[in-house]
Design an enzyme around this catalytic site. Structure first.
Site, PDB file in Angstrom:
ATOM      1  N   TYR A 155       0.842  -1.212   0.000  1.00  0.00           N
ATOM      2  CA  TYR A 155       0.000   0.000   0.000  1.00  0.00           C
ATOM      3  C   TYR A 155       0.874   1.258   0.000  1.00  0.00           C
ATOM      4  O   TYR A 155       0.606   2.199  -0.750  1.00  0.00           O
ATOM      5  CB  TYR A 155      -0.905  -0.017   1.227  1.00  0.00           C
ATOM      6  CG  TYR A 155      -1.776   1.211   1.390  1.00  0.00           C
ATOM      7  CD1 TYR A 155      -2.973   1.348   0.672  1.00  0.00           C
ATOM      8  CD2 TYR A 155      -1.425   2.232   2.276  1.00  0.00           C
ATOM      9  CE1 TYR A 155      -3.784   2.474   0.848  1.00  0.00           C
ATOM     10  CE2 TYR A 155      -2.225   3.354   2.446  1.00  0.00           C
ATOM     11  CZ  TYR A 155      -3.408   3.469   1.730  1.00  0.00           C
ATOM     12  OH  TYR A 155      -4.202   4.578   1.902  1.00  0.00           O
ATOM     13  N   LYS A 159       0.843   4.116  -2.910  1.00  0.00           N
ATOM     14  CA  LYS A 159       0.521   5.530  -2.699  1.00  0.00           C
ATOM     15  C   LYS A 159       1.660   6.450  -3.153  1.00  0.00           C
ATOM     16  O   LYS A 159       1.422   7.612  -3.465  1.00  0.00           O
ATOM     17  CB  LYS A 159       0.138   5.772  -1.234  1.00  0.00           C
ATOM     18  CG  LYS A 159      -1.224   5.171  -0.881  1.00  0.00           C
ATOM     19  CD  LYS A 159      -2.346   5.719  -1.784  1.00  0.00           C
ATOM     20  CE  LYS A 159      -3.737   5.291  -1.366  1.00  0.00           C
ATOM     21  NZ  LYS A 159      -4.801   5.762  -2.287  1.00  0.00           N
TER      22      LYS A 159
HETATM   23  N1  LIG Z   1      -8.488   6.330   6.065  1.00  0.00           N
HETATM   24  C1  LIG Z   1      -7.227   6.750   6.090  1.00  0.00           C
HETATM   25  O1  LIG Z   1      -6.615   6.829   7.166  1.00  0.00           O
HETATM   26  C2  LIG Z   1      -6.540   7.146   4.812  1.00  0.00           C
HETATM   27  C3  LIG Z   1      -5.276   7.737   4.915  1.00  0.00           C
HETATM   28  C4  LIG Z   1      -4.631   8.140   3.742  1.00  0.00           C
HETATM   29  C5  LIG Z   1      -5.234   7.946   2.525  1.00  0.00           C
HETATM   30  N2  LIG Z   1      -6.454   7.346   2.451  1.00  0.00           N
HETATM   31  C6  LIG Z   1      -7.054   7.175   1.121  1.00  0.00           C
HETATM   32  O2  LIG Z   1      -8.318   7.804   1.092  1.00  0.00           O
HETATM   33  C7  LIG Z   1      -9.143   7.173   0.097  1.00  0.00           C
HETATM   34  C8  LIG Z   1     -10.492   6.839   0.704  1.00  0.00           C
HETATM   35  O3  LIG Z   1     -10.291   5.890   1.728  1.00  0.00           O
HETATM   36  P1  LIG Z   1     -11.255   5.744   2.992  1.00  0.00           P
HETATM   37  O4  LIG Z   1     -10.408   5.875   4.186  1.00  0.00           O
HETATM   38  O5  LIG Z   1     -12.441   6.617   2.806  1.00  0.00           O
HETATM   39  O6  LIG Z   1     -11.599   4.194   2.853  1.00  0.00           O
HETATM   40  P2  LIG Z   1     -12.991   3.393   2.804  1.00  0.00           P
HETATM   41  O7  LIG Z   1     -13.934   3.936   3.812  1.00  0.00           O
HETATM   42  O8  LIG Z   1     -12.603   1.965   2.850  1.00  0.00           O
HETATM   43  O9  LIG Z   1     -13.587   3.779   1.367  1.00  0.00           O
HETATM   44  C9  LIG Z   1     -12.959   3.296   0.197  1.00  0.00           C
HETATM   45  C10 LIG Z   1     -13.906   3.471  -0.956  1.00  0.00           C
HETATM   46  O10 LIG Z   1     -13.319   2.872  -2.131  1.00  0.00           O
HETATM   47  C11 LIG Z   1     -14.245   1.907  -2.657  1.00  0.00           C
HETATM   48  N3  LIG Z   1     -13.581   0.808  -3.335  1.00  0.00           N
HETATM   49  C12 LIG Z   1     -12.591   0.015  -2.867  1.00  0.00           C
HETATM   50  N4  LIG Z   1     -12.306  -0.947  -3.765  1.00  0.00           N
HETATM   51  C13 LIG Z   1     -13.133  -0.758  -4.822  1.00  0.00           C
HETATM   52  C14 LIG Z   1     -13.327  -1.430  -6.054  1.00  0.00           C
HETATM   53  N5  LIG Z   1     -12.641  -2.534  -6.387  1.00  0.00           N
HETATM   54  N6  LIG Z   1     -14.251  -0.955  -6.915  1.00  0.00           N
HETATM   55  C15 LIG Z   1     -14.981   0.132  -6.591  1.00  0.00           C
HETATM   56  N7  LIG Z   1     -14.864   0.809  -5.439  1.00  0.00           N
HETATM   57  C16 LIG Z   1     -13.944   0.368  -4.554  1.00  0.00           C
HETATM   58  C17 LIG Z   1     -14.998   1.411  -1.435  1.00  0.00           C
HETATM   59  O11 LIG Z   1     -16.174   0.709  -1.808  1.00  0.00           O
HETATM   60  P3  LIG Z   1     -16.936  -0.246  -0.740  1.00  0.00           P
HETATM   61  O12 LIG Z   1     -17.607   0.694   0.227  1.00  0.00           O
HETATM   62  O13 LIG Z   1     -17.889  -1.023  -1.554  1.00  0.00           O
HETATM   63  O14 LIG Z   1     -15.869  -1.069  -0.085  1.00  0.00           O
HETATM   64  C18 LIG Z   1     -15.238   2.747  -0.724  1.00  0.00           C
HETATM   65  O15 LIG Z   1     -16.277   3.463  -1.330  1.00  0.00           O
HETATM   66  C19 LIG Z   1      -8.368   5.946  -0.369  1.00  0.00           C
HETATM   67  O16 LIG Z   1      -7.731   6.205  -1.590  1.00  0.00           O
HETATM   68  C20 LIG Z   1      -7.337   5.751   0.734  1.00  0.00           C
HETATM   69  O17 LIG Z   1      -6.195   5.059   0.281  1.00  0.00           O
HETATM   70  C21 LIG Z   1      -7.128   6.959   3.574  1.00  0.00           C
END
Ligand SMILES: NC(=O)c1ccc[n+]([C@@H]2O[C@H](COP(=O)([O-])OP(=O)(O)OC[C@H]3O[C@@H](n4cnc5c(N)ncnc54)[C@H](OP(=O)(O)O)[C@@H]3O)[C@@H](O)[C@H]2O)c1
Length: 259
Positions: A155, A159
């Protein structure tokens, strides 16, 4: 009012951003991996203009997402937010790339290639790009294979790779403000319970970029929570490394980033 598409808007940052933008009367299109998730997202964000459906571990479905979006018309802002962290290698059928790497790196590449160019294009990275292997080799795990795969280091690498990709796109897309974001470590489904940052601070940055409430002559810039401009690893400015990612994505998808 802006027309906005947010990938992965069924949960976490994507869903919350979509809901806030709907409340501000923007025309917001959600995106979900399947019909069931689409219905759940619409139920939580009822004012959305629509929901596009595509599983972003598939070349065919990711291409279809671009087609669905292009059929709607030009977007003011597209946030390439969908991402994943945890889980096994899960080889994707049409490329053999692990699902996590596909969702975080290859799907944004395909969409950058095929979407009608929006005014603002946002890639989602992470501060964890700082923990990546900076050699930018074996991006798709073809040489190391499933035996050596571990989701967390993979991961971090993904990123970094998507940040290099964002900067490569920024150099090519004249007239589009291309940005990358670390939204904070937040207890979403992905972030886990120990996370220390607040969802609303990351969403504040997403909303700013979606609405265009910043200097849109900025491109190739990295944002952090609370609308702040951050300093990513200096190697993300290395054009040779950026092109390594672009060429790898081109070779595996057969798609060329428009100049
Ligand atoms: N949370 C953190 O601490 C953090 C930190 C840095 C960066 N980020 C980045 O922020 C972004 C959003 O993450 P989040 O924290 O909001 O995570 P999350 O709550 O797990 O949401 C991820 C989203 O991506 C969708 N997704 C994942 N795989 C998919 C696929 N194969 N096809 C279509 N949709 C898919 C998920 O769909 P489902 O709901 O159906 O699973 C969900 O809508 C990501 O790029 C993540 O890497 C997060």
């Amino acid at each position: 009012m802006a027309r906005i598409l947010i990938t992965g808007s069924t949960d976490g940052f994507g869903l919350e951003t979509a809901c806030q933008l709907v409340q501000q009367n923007h025309t917001v299109y959600l995106h979900a991996r399947n019909e069931e998730r689409a219905a759940a997202a619409l139920a939580q964000c009822p004012g959305a203009a629509g929901v596009l459906i595509a599983d972003l571990t598939s070349v065919v479905e990711t291409r279809s997402l671009a087609e669905q979006a292009n059929a709607i018309g030009e977007f003011d802002a597209v946030i390439l937010n969908a991402g994943m962290l945890h889980g096994p290698f899960r080889e994707t059928p049409d490329t053999g790339i692990p699902a996590m790497v596909f969702v975080n790196v290859v799907a944004p590449y395909i969409l950058a290639c095929l979407l009608t160019r929006p005014k603002r294009l946002v890639f989602i990275s992470s501060t964890l790009h700082r923990q990546a292997d900076t050699s930018v080799k074996d991006i798709f795990w073809f040489q190391r294979g499933e035996q050596q795969f571990q989701d967390f280091p993979a991961y971090c690498d993904a990123k970094l790779h998507v940040l290099l990709l964002a900067n490569a796109v920024a150099r090519r897309f004249e007239g589009t403000s291309v940005t990358a974001v670390h939204p904070g470590w937040v207890a979403t489904k992905m972030g886990g319970e120990s996370a220390t940052d607040k969802l609303e601070d990351g969403v504040e940055t997403y909303v700013m970029l979606a609405e265009g409430d910043y200097d849109q002559s900025l491109t190739g810039v990295y944002f952090e929570p609370k609308r702040k401009i951050g300093e990513p690893l200096s190697i993300t400015a290395d054009e040779n490394l950026q092109e390594v990612v672009v060429e790898a994505c081109r070779d595996v998808t057969g798609l060329t980033l428009p100049a």
